[in-house]
Design an enzyme around this catalytic site. Structure first.
Site, PDB file in Angstrom:
ATOM      1  N   GLU A  95      59.985   0.441  55.707  1.00 42.06           N
ATOM      2  CA  GLU A  95      59.147  -0.701  55.771  1.00 42.06           C
ATOM      3  C   GLU A  95      59.395  -1.461  54.510  1.00 42.06           C
ATOM      4  OE1 GLU A  95      55.099   0.837  56.519  1.00 42.06           O
ATOM      5  OE2 GLU A  95      55.791   1.693  58.272  1.00 42.06           O
TER       6      GLU A  95
ATOM      7  N   HIS B 126      52.655  -2.437  60.444  1.00 41.44           N
ATOM      8  CA  HIS B 126      51.689  -1.403  59.781  1.00 41.44           C
ATOM      9  C   HIS B 126      50.267  -2.114  59.700  1.00 41.44           C
ATOM     10  CE1 HIS B 126      51.791   2.132  56.928  1.00 41.44           C
ATOM     11  NE2 HIS B 126      50.669   2.122  57.349  1.00 41.44           N
TER      12      HIS B 126
ATOM     13  N   ARG C  95      53.661   7.857  60.727  1.00 38.51           N
ATOM     14  CA  ARG C  95      54.600   7.467  59.789  1.00 38.51           C
ATOM     15  C   ARG C  95      56.093   7.283  60.108  1.00 38.51           C
ATOM     16  NH1 ARG C  95      51.203   6.055  56.944  1.00 38.51           N
ATOM     17  NH2 ARG C  95      50.333   6.567  54.890  1.00 38.51           N
TER      18      ARG C  95
HETATM   19  P1  NAP Z   1      44.577  14.826  59.321  1.00 36.57           P
HETATM   20  O1  NAP Z   1      42.982  14.920  59.428  1.00 36.57           O
HETATM   21  O2  NAP Z   1      44.963  15.641  57.940  1.00 36.57           O
HETATM   22  O3  NAP Z   1      45.362  15.149  60.603  1.00 36.57           O
HETATM   23  C1  NAP Z   1      46.694  15.376  60.357  1.00 36.57           C
HETATM   24  C2  NAP Z   1      47.232  16.354  61.579  1.00 36.57           C
HETATM   25  O4  NAP Z   1      48.622  16.378  61.608  1.00 36.57           O
HETATM   26  C3  NAP Z   1      46.574  17.811  61.369  1.00 36.57           C
HETATM   27  O5  NAP Z   1      45.919  18.082  62.609  1.00 36.57           O
HETATM   28  C4  NAP Z   1      47.829  18.689  61.418  1.00 36.57           C
HETATM   29  O6  NAP Z   1      47.318  20.044  61.759  1.00 36.57           O
HETATM   30  C5  NAP Z   1      48.873  17.893  61.905  1.00 36.57           C
HETATM   31  N1  NAP Z   1      50.180  18.197  61.111  1.00 36.57           N
HETATM   32  C6  NAP Z   1      50.400  18.221  59.918  1.00 36.57           C
HETATM   33  N2  NAP Z   1      51.698  18.434  59.799  1.00 36.57           N
HETATM   34  C7  NAP Z   1      52.256  18.653  60.866  1.00 36.57           C
HETATM   35  C8  NAP Z   1      53.372  19.264  61.189  1.00 36.57           C
HETATM   36  N3  NAP Z   1      54.298  19.608  60.440  1.00 36.57           N
HETATM   37  N4  NAP Z   1      53.549  19.451  62.650  1.00 36.57           N
HETATM   38  C9  NAP Z   1      52.523  19.502  63.485  1.00 36.57           C
HETATM   39  N5  NAP Z   1      51.710  18.992  63.065  1.00 36.57           N
HETATM   40  C10 NAP Z   1      51.081  18.577  61.753  1.00 36.57           C
HETATM   41  O7  NAP Z   1      45.054  13.199  58.825  1.00 36.57           O
HETATM   42  P2  NAP Z   1      44.516  11.941  59.640  1.00 36.57           P
HETATM   43  O8  NAP Z   1      43.097  11.371  58.831  1.00 36.57           O
HETATM   44  O9  NAP Z   1      44.183  11.948  60.976  1.00 36.57           O
HETATM   45  O10 NAP Z   1      45.779  10.946  59.339  1.00 36.57           O
HETATM   46  C11 NAP Z   1      46.995  11.181  59.703  1.00 36.57           C
HETATM   47  C12 NAP Z   1      48.030  10.488  59.226  1.00 36.57           C
HETATM   48  O11 NAP Z   1      48.034   9.005  60.089  1.00 36.57           O
HETATM   49  C13 NAP Z   1      48.071   9.943  57.806  1.00 36.57           C
HETATM   50  O12 NAP Z   1      48.632  11.077  57.085  1.00 36.57           O
HETATM   51  C14 NAP Z   1      48.945   8.961  57.791  1.00 36.57           C
HETATM   52  O13 NAP Z   1      50.200   9.207  57.708  1.00 36.57           O
HETATM   53  C15 NAP Z   1      48.782   8.036  59.045  1.00 36.57           C
HETATM   54  N6  NAP Z   1      47.955   6.988  59.148  1.00 36.57           N
HETATM   55  C16 NAP Z   1      48.556   5.807  59.472  1.00 36.57           C
HETATM   56  C17 NAP Z   1      48.008   4.632  59.322  1.00 36.57           C
HETATM   57  C18 NAP Z   1      48.485   3.203  59.987  1.00 36.57           C
HETATM   58  O14 NAP Z   1      47.949   2.345  59.417  1.00 36.57           O
HETATM   59  N7  NAP Z   1      49.368   3.230  60.800  1.00 36.57           N
HETATM   60  C19 NAP Z   1      46.491   4.588  58.965  1.00 36.57           C
HETATM   61  C20 NAP Z   1      45.997   5.734  58.584  1.00 36.57           C
HETATM   62  C21 NAP Z   1      46.697   7.155  58.533  1.00 36.57           C
HETATM   63  P3  NAP Z   1      48.213  21.203  61.115  1.00 36.57           P
HETATM   64  O15 NAP Z   1      47.887  21.303  59.599  1.00 36.57           O
HETATM   65  O16 NAP Z   1      47.595  22.290  61.899  1.00 36.57           O
HETATM   66  O17 NAP Z   1      49.604  21.235  61.540  1.00 36.57           O
HETATM   67  C1  8YV Z   2      47.497   1.885  54.891  1.00 37.03           C
HETATM   68  C2  8YV Z   2      47.870   4.154  55.941  1.00 37.03           C
HETATM   69  O1  8YV Z   2      47.638   0.846  55.206  1.00 37.03           O
HETATM   70  O2  8YV Z   2      46.052   5.085  55.398  1.00 37.03           O
HETATM   71  C3  8YV Z   2      46.967   5.269  55.651  1.00 37.03           C
HETATM   72  O3  8YV Z   2      47.875   6.324  55.314  1.00 37.03           O
HETATM   73  O4  8YV Z   2      49.053   4.140  56.276  1.00 37.03           O
HETATM   74  C4  8YV Z   2      47.300   2.649  56.235  1.00 37.03           C
HETATM   75  O5  8YV Z   2      45.821   2.737  56.198  1.00 37.03           O
HETATM   76  C5  8YV Z   2      48.357   2.124  53.713  1.00 37.03           C
HETATM   77  O6  8YV Z   2      48.228   3.299  53.038  1.00 37.03           O
HETATM   78  C6  8YV Z   2      48.179   0.907  52.927  1.00 37.03           C
HETATM   79  O7  8YV Z   2      49.297   0.584  52.194  1.00 37.03           O
END
Ligand code: NAP
Ligand code: 8YV
Length: 325
Positions: A265, A283, A236
């Site tokens: 964004e 994104h 994010r």
């Molecule tokens: P996840 O499995 O919940 O993993 C999140 C990781 O972050 C966990 O290992 C957690 O471990 C760590 N974390 C959370 N808060 C933290 C903090 N304050 N300090 C240090 N570590 C922290 O989630 P995921 O499925 O991998 O997704 C992660 C994130 O990617 C989403 O929440 C979203 O914001 C982003 N994302 C972006 C896109 C995109 O299109 N760019 C798409 C999908 C997801 P601990 O709880 O042990 O700290």
């Molecule tokens: C999406 C994301 O693009 O899953 C997330 O956390 O950031 C992306 O996969 C978004 O949520 C859709 O607007």
């Protein structure tokens, strides 16, 4: 409850709805679309009817409170920082997200950003398209390479681990920082982000947004990453202090950045746009038809599971205690 009964349930859809989800929602529920999640735009009659929301954008406490019979918010995306899940948990409203189905796509995008930032592939392609290859000769040898790099993952969760697997296959060493060490994971753990940044030269951020990660990647972290440092942010935009990042990219405090997410964004700071050592994507981490359809299916399937079996498929932790009445 049968499929026919589900058609009597009103699901509100504020904002632009994913087409695949819209097709299934229209067939299954009484779907009501509205432009934005604005409580003042909801009539009293509609407010009483709404039992669910399919959320493709932010849902705040005031909007939830406007809907007295709201039971569930099915949010599109694994990150749900734009939904006030803590408030929902207190109000007895279930919130679901879309984990797992997007993990591999987002990890692919992270690697693409890393390669583009380090090896300048978008700039090399522009060089070809501008006709400069034929006129001026080969594109320059890139000062950056993945060879010999040490990667650090900030957020070793589902997507972080998928990125780590790819990095290993590319021959990079991997370390990470989370608040808690992950059991049965052999990668080197760092109890602080600064210590991780100091130990690596390639930092990949994939933590959720929200207060606990806001501006976590600041001037101190970038300084620790060092002059060969590459930052990739696929998590994010709120996690990075953008002014500090611009300063670090300009001064050579770090080498390059690859960013899929931004603080405001879809507005991207002109400072970033004009920087040659920043590789920027709008994104698109999960943005293939394949993966967005899978996310859309999970939104709809969560609503169906809730209203037909009283249990969703993927509740977020803040509302895991909420039970159907
Ligand atoms: P996840 O499995 O919940 O993993 C999140 C990781 O972050 C966990 O290992 C957690 O471990 C760590 N974390 C959370 N808060 C933290 C903090 N304050 N300090 C240090 N570590 C922290 O989630 P995921 O499925 O991998 O997704 C992660 C994130 O990617 C989403 O929440 C979203 O914001 C982003 N994302 C972006 C896109 C995109 O299109 N760019 C798409 C999908 C997801 P601990 O709880 O042990 O700290
Ligand atoms: C999406 C994301 O693009 O899953 C997330 O956390 O950031 C992306 O996969 C978004 O949520 C859709 O607007």
């Amino acid at each position: 409850m049968t499929q026919t009964d589900l058609s009597r349930i009103t699901i509100l859809v504020p904002g632009k709805l994913n087409e695949h989800a819209a097709g299934r929602m229209e067939k299954t529920f009484n779907m009501v679309a509205m432009e934005t999640a604005d409580p003042d735009q909801v009539s009293d009659e509609l407010a009483k009817k709404v039992q669910g929301i399919a959320a493709f954008g932010a849902i705040n406490a005031a909007f939830m409170d406007r809907l007295p019979n709201l039971e569930i918010i099915a949010s599109f995306g694994v990150g749900y920082d734009s939904v006030d899940a803590a408030h929902a948990g207190k109000a007895g409203v279930m919130v679901t997200n879309t984990p797992d189905v997007l993990t591999e796509e987002v990890a692919d995008t992270a690697l693409a950003l890393l390669l583009n930032a380090v090896r300048e592939f978008p700039r090399a392609e522009n060089y070809l398209r501008e006709g400069r290859w034929a006129k001026e000769g080969p594109y320059r040898l890139t000062p950056g390479t993945l060879r010999g790099r040490k990667a650090g993952i900030f957020g070793m969760g589902r997507i972080g681990q998928a990125i780590a697997r790819r990095l290993e296959a590319f021959g990079l060493s991997v370390a990470y920082h989370n608040r808690r060490k992950v059991d049965d994971l052999a990668y080197e753990y760092h109890p602080t982000l600064v210590s991780l940044a100091a130990a690596v030269d390639t930092l990949i951020c994939v933590v959720p947004g929200g207060a606990s990660t806001a501006n976590a990647i600041n001037a101190e972290v970038l300084e620790a990453l060092g002059p060969q440092g590459v930052l990739v942010n696929i998590g994010r935009g709120s996690t990075v202090d953008e002014a500090a990042l611009v300063a670090a990219l300009r001064s050579g405090t770090i080498f390059a950045a690859g960013l899929d997410v931004f603080a405001d964004e879809p507005n991207v700071s002109k400072d970033l746009v004009y920087l040659p050592n920043a590789c920027l994507l709008p994104h698109v981490g999960s943005a293939s038809i394949h993966t967005r359809n899978a996310m859309a299916d999970l939104v709809v399937d969560n609503l169906i599971a809730w209203f037909s079996q009283g249990k969703p498929l993927t509740a977020v932790p803040e509302t895991a205690h909420v039970r159907a009445q």
